[in-house]
Design a protein around this motif. Structure first.
Motif, PDB file in Angstrom:
ATOM      1  N   ASP A 201     -10.470  11.200   2.462  1.00  0.00           N
ATOM      2  CA  ASP A 201     -11.536  10.102   2.249  1.00  0.00           C
ATOM      3  C   ASP A 201     -12.781  10.673   2.271  1.00  0.00           C
ATOM      4  O   ASP A 201     -13.822   9.725   2.383  1.00  0.00           O
ATOM      5  N   GLY A 202     -13.015  11.925   2.485  1.00  0.00           N
ATOM      6  CA  GLY A 202     -14.384  12.591   2.102  1.00  0.00           C
ATOM      7  C   GLY A 202     -15.143  12.312   3.719  1.00  0.00           C
ATOM      8  O   GLY A 202     -16.478  12.052   3.851  1.00  0.00           O
ATOM      9  N   GLU A 203     -14.167  12.237   4.877  1.00  0.00           N
ATOM     10  CA  GLU A 203     -15.026  11.826   5.939  1.00  0.00           C
ATOM     11  C   GLU A 203     -14.337  12.539   7.288  1.00  0.00           C
ATOM     12  O   GLU A 203     -13.107  12.703   7.061  1.00  0.00           O
ATOM     13  N   MET A 204     -14.998  13.119   8.237  1.00  0.00           N
ATOM     14  CA  MET A 204     -14.407  13.741   9.326  1.00  0.00           C
ATOM     15  C   MET A 204     -15.376  13.551  10.646  1.00  0.00           C
ATOM     16  O   MET A 204     -16.490  13.849  10.455  1.00  0.00           O
ATOM     17  N   MET A 205     -15.004  13.025  11.777  1.00  0.00           N
ATOM     18  CA  MET A 205     -15.390  13.124  12.768  1.00  0.00           C
ATOM     19  C   MET A 205     -15.541  14.417  13.597  1.00  0.00           C
ATOM     20  O   MET A 205     -14.481  14.940  13.641  1.00  0.00           O
ATOM     21  N   LEU A 206     -16.729  14.938  14.176  1.00  0.00           N
ATOM     22  CA  LEU A 206     -16.688  16.347  14.753  1.00  0.00           C
ATOM     23  C   LEU A 206     -16.867  16.028  16.226  1.00  0.00           C
ATOM     24  O   LEU A 206     -16.898  14.869  16.730  1.00  0.00           O
ATOM     25  N   ALA A 207     -16.260  16.963  17.032  1.00  0.00           N
ATOM     26  CA  ALA A 207     -16.087  17.063  18.283  1.00  0.00           C
ATOM     27  C   ALA A 207     -17.410  16.728  19.146  1.00  0.00           C
ATOM     28  O   ALA A 207     -17.323  16.359  20.219  1.00  0.00           O
ATOM     29  N   ASP A 208     -18.483  16.825  18.595  1.00  0.00           N
ATOM     30  CA  ASP A 208     -19.919  16.790  19.031  1.00  0.00           C
ATOM     31  C   ASP A 208     -20.333  15.411  18.975  1.00  0.00           C
ATOM     32  O   ASP A 208     -21.582  14.993  19.259  1.00  0.00           O
ATOM     33  N   GLY A 209     -19.635  14.480  18.172  1.00  0.00           N
ATOM     34  CA  GLY A 209     -20.063  13.125  17.932  1.00  0.00           C
ATOM     35  C   GLY A 209     -20.736  13.040  16.382  1.00  0.00           C
ATOM     36  O   GLY A 209     -21.006  11.885  16.047  1.00  0.00           O
ATOM     37  N   ARG A 210     -21.034  13.997  15.862  1.00  0.00           N
ATOM     38  CA  ARG A 210     -21.679  13.992  14.569  1.00  0.00           C
ATOM     39  C   ARG A 210     -20.386  13.593  13.389  1.00  0.00           C
ATOM     40  O   ARG A 210     -19.267  13.880  13.898  1.00  0.00           O
ATOM     41  N   ARG A 211     -20.761  13.292  12.205  1.00  0.00           N
ATOM     42  CA  ARG A 211     -19.785  12.985  11.271  1.00  0.00           C
ATOM     43  C   ARG A 211     -20.127  13.476  10.028  1.00  0.00           C
ATOM     44  O   ARG A 211     -21.262  13.448   9.252  1.00  0.00           O
ATOM     45  N   LEU A 212     -19.067  14.317   9.435  1.00  0.00           N
ATOM     46  CA  LEU A 212     -19.019  14.503   8.246  1.00  0.00           C
ATOM     47  C   LEU A 212     -18.864  13.412   7.119  1.00  0.00           C
ATOM     48  O   LEU A 212     -17.857  12.817   7.124  1.00  0.00           O
ATOM     49  N   VAL A 213     -19.677  13.337   6.202  1.00  0.00           N
ATOM     50  CA  VAL A 213     -19.444  11.981   5.127  1.00  0.00           C
ATOM     51  C   VAL A 213     -19.712  12.508   3.860  1.00  0.00           C
ATOM     52  O   VAL A 213     -20.480  13.527   3.421  1.00  0.00           O
ATOM     53  N   SER A 214     -18.879  12.220   2.926  1.00  0.00           N
ATOM     54  CA  SER A 214     -19.100  12.504   1.374  1.00  0.00           C
ATOM     55  C   SER A 214     -20.721  11.997   0.854  1.00  0.00           C
ATOM     56  O   SER A 214     -21.297  11.035   1.397  1.00  0.00           O
ATOM     57  N   GLY A 215     -21.175  13.085   0.004  1.00  0.00           N
ATOM     58  CA  GLY A 215     -22.576  12.562  -0.231  1.00  0.00           C
ATOM     59  C   GLY A 215     -22.927  11.475  -0.947  1.00  0.00           C
ATOM     60  O   GLY A 215     -23.815  10.626  -0.754  1.00  0.00           O
ATOM     61  N   GLU A 216     -21.730  10.734  -1.579  1.00  0.00           N
ATOM     62  CA  GLU A 216     -21.953   9.451  -2.208  1.00  0.00           C
ATOM     63  C   GLU A 216     -22.236   8.463  -1.193  1.00  0.00           C
ATOM     64  O   GLU A 216     -22.747   7.159  -1.492  1.00  0.00           O
ATOM     65  N   TYR A 217     -21.635   8.438  -0.071  1.00  0.00           N
ATOM     66  CA  TYR A 217     -21.683   7.607   0.941  1.00  0.00           C
ATOM     67  C   TYR A 217     -22.877   7.953   1.935  1.00  0.00           C
ATOM     68  O   TYR A 217     -23.121   7.116   3.006  1.00  0.00           O
ATOM     69  N   PHE A 218     -23.477   9.065   1.905  1.00  0.00           N
ATOM     70  CA  PHE A 218     -24.887   9.356   2.789  1.00  0.00           C
ATOM     71  C   PHE A 218     -25.990   8.709   2.366  1.00  0.00           C
ATOM     72  O   PHE A 218     -26.425   8.599   1.442  1.00  0.00           O
ATOM     73  N   LYS A 219     -26.328   7.852   3.436  1.00  0.00           N
ATOM     74  CA  LYS A 219     -27.518   7.283   3.277  1.00  0.00           C
ATOM     75  C   LYS A 219     -28.498   7.430   4.220  1.00  0.00           C
ATOM     76  O   LYS A 219     -29.519   6.842   4.597  1.00  0.00           O
ATOM     77  N   GLY A 220     -28.635   8.821   4.758  1.00  0.00           N
ATOM     78  CA  GLY A 220     -29.718   9.271   5.804  1.00  0.00           C
ATOM     79  C   GLY A 220     -29.167   8.653   7.253  1.00  0.00           C
ATOM     80  O   GLY A 220     -30.131   8.656   8.018  1.00  0.00           O
ATOM     81  N   GLN A 221     -27.928   8.389   7.263  1.00  0.00           N
ATOM     82  CA  GLN A 221     -27.579   7.926   8.812  1.00  0.00           C
ATOM     83  C   GLN A 221     -27.701   9.148   9.848  1.00  0.00           C
ATOM     84  O   GLN A 221     -27.648  10.096   9.378  1.00  0.00           O
ATOM     85  N   PRO A 222     -28.304   8.783  11.001  1.00  0.00           N
ATOM     86  CA  PRO A 222     -28.214   9.773  12.209  1.00  0.00           C
ATOM     87  C   PRO A 222     -27.037  10.182  12.475  1.00  0.00           C
ATOM     88  O   PRO A 222     -25.968   9.696  12.215  1.00  0.00           O
ATOM     89  N   ASN A 223     -26.919  11.468  12.776  1.00  0.00           N
ATOM     90  CA  ASN A 223     -25.758  12.078  13.299  1.00  0.00           C
ATOM     91  C   ASN A 223     -24.796  12.196  12.084  1.00  0.00           C
ATOM     92  O   ASN A 223     -23.458  12.419  12.562  1.00  0.00           O
TER      93      ASN A 223
END
Length: 305
Positions: free
Chosen positions: A112-134
């Motif tokens: 899916d190109g996405e992964m939630m990290l243990a500290d609340g941040r999220r890895l997202v695929s570059g094509e879906y990244f719109k500058g969202q916080p965290n």
């Protein structure tokens, strides 16, 4: 570089050239999965991060790495996070040992190109990244190469291929063929006699046949053969029989297993020294000597307690 490994490297390069990013190298332990992955990284000039999974791995331990800085415990990005945001190759070793919840998280990252990290941040695929916080964008060059053992005894891991094999490009890694293994052992032991290497290769090939037939359970791989040759190269006076005892000594506690192994090596003109289980075992202790009387050197006192 030996012929059998060159064929595997060629297949891996074909997969990468066709657009595949995430590879699965699956095979018995000791067949060279780590060596092949590292060599491929060197050929590509790619930086790599390494992470080894085990039965106690958690999502938190996979995404965060504890460290000590100025006497304080701090949590930093794990190799997985560093590889994802910097576009490096992530080598995931012993993936079959990880709990299923960790496997599911890795599957989400790859599929899916996405992964939630243990500290609340999220890895997202570059094509879906719109500058969202965290949110951390995944670099387009990020690749995950996963190494896993086959399912079943003695590895006792999960059936990794069944769980996530559909999202990786799989490559089955086996022990080298006879000619390739001889060439490999000559590289590790240039001063070891060709007749010794040939006997070793034939003996280990016969052991692997017994594993396939179900007589033995431990898959004697190239790693054990390399260990024997490297020992002979460094300590030639030890001899082949004594060196083999360092690898096979534990199996002497099982009489049926020992008999099967002895038969294989005797067939290849290598007489092992494993003694029968009922033979008397001697243990030689060092000479006893009396210690001198204790000597008082200093005295500590605690006041106001």
């Amino acid at each position: 570089e030996i012929p059998s490994h060159k064929r595997v490297l060629r297949d891996m390069l074909e997969s990468l050239a066709s657009g595949e990013k995430h590879l699965l190298l699956i095979g018995n332990q000791g067949v060279g999965k780590n060596k092949l992955a590292d060599y491929m990284c060197a050929l590509l000039g790619a930086e790599r991060e390494y992470i080894q999974l085990h039965r106690d791995s958690t999502v938190g331990s996979v995404t965060l790495s504890p460290g000590l800085r100025n006497g304080l415990v701090v949590y930093e990005d794990s190799p997985l996070v560093r590889a994802a945001i910097n576009g490096r190759v992530l080598l995931v070793d012993e993936a079959d040992k990880a709990p299923l919840e960790v496997v599911s998280v890795l599957k989400s990252l790859v599929e899916d190109g996405e992964m939630m990290l243990a500290d609340g941040r999220r890895l997202v695929s570059g094509e879906y990244f719109k500058g969202q916080p965290n949110c951390l964008p995944i670099h387009p060059n990020f690749r995950m190469w996963t190494l896993a053992n086959r399912r079943g005894f003695p590895f006792l891991g999960n059936d990794f291929f069944r769980e996530v094999g559909d999202i990786f490009c799989p490559h089955v890694i086996d022990n080298p063929d006879k000619d390739s293994e001889i060439e490999l052992l000559r590289m590790y032991g240039p001063n070891v006699g060709d007749d010794v290497i040939l006997k070793l290769v034939n003996a280990f090939a016969d052991l692997r046949v017994l594993v396939q037939d179900g007589v033995l359970t431990y898959p004697y791989s190239t790693r054990e053969a390399v260990a024997v040759v490297k020992h002979l190269e460094s300590f030639p006076d030890d001899g082949l029989v004594e060196t083999l005892e360092n690898v096979l000594g534990y199996d002497s506690f099982n009489k049926l297993l020992r008999d099967s192994i002895n038969e294989v090596f005797q067939k290849n003109e290598i007489p092992l020294l494993s003694a029968p289980l009922d033979q008397e075992v001697r243990i030689e202790l060092g000479t006893e000597s009396e210690l001198p009387l204790p000597l008082k050197t200093e005295e500590w006192k605690l006041d106001n307690i």
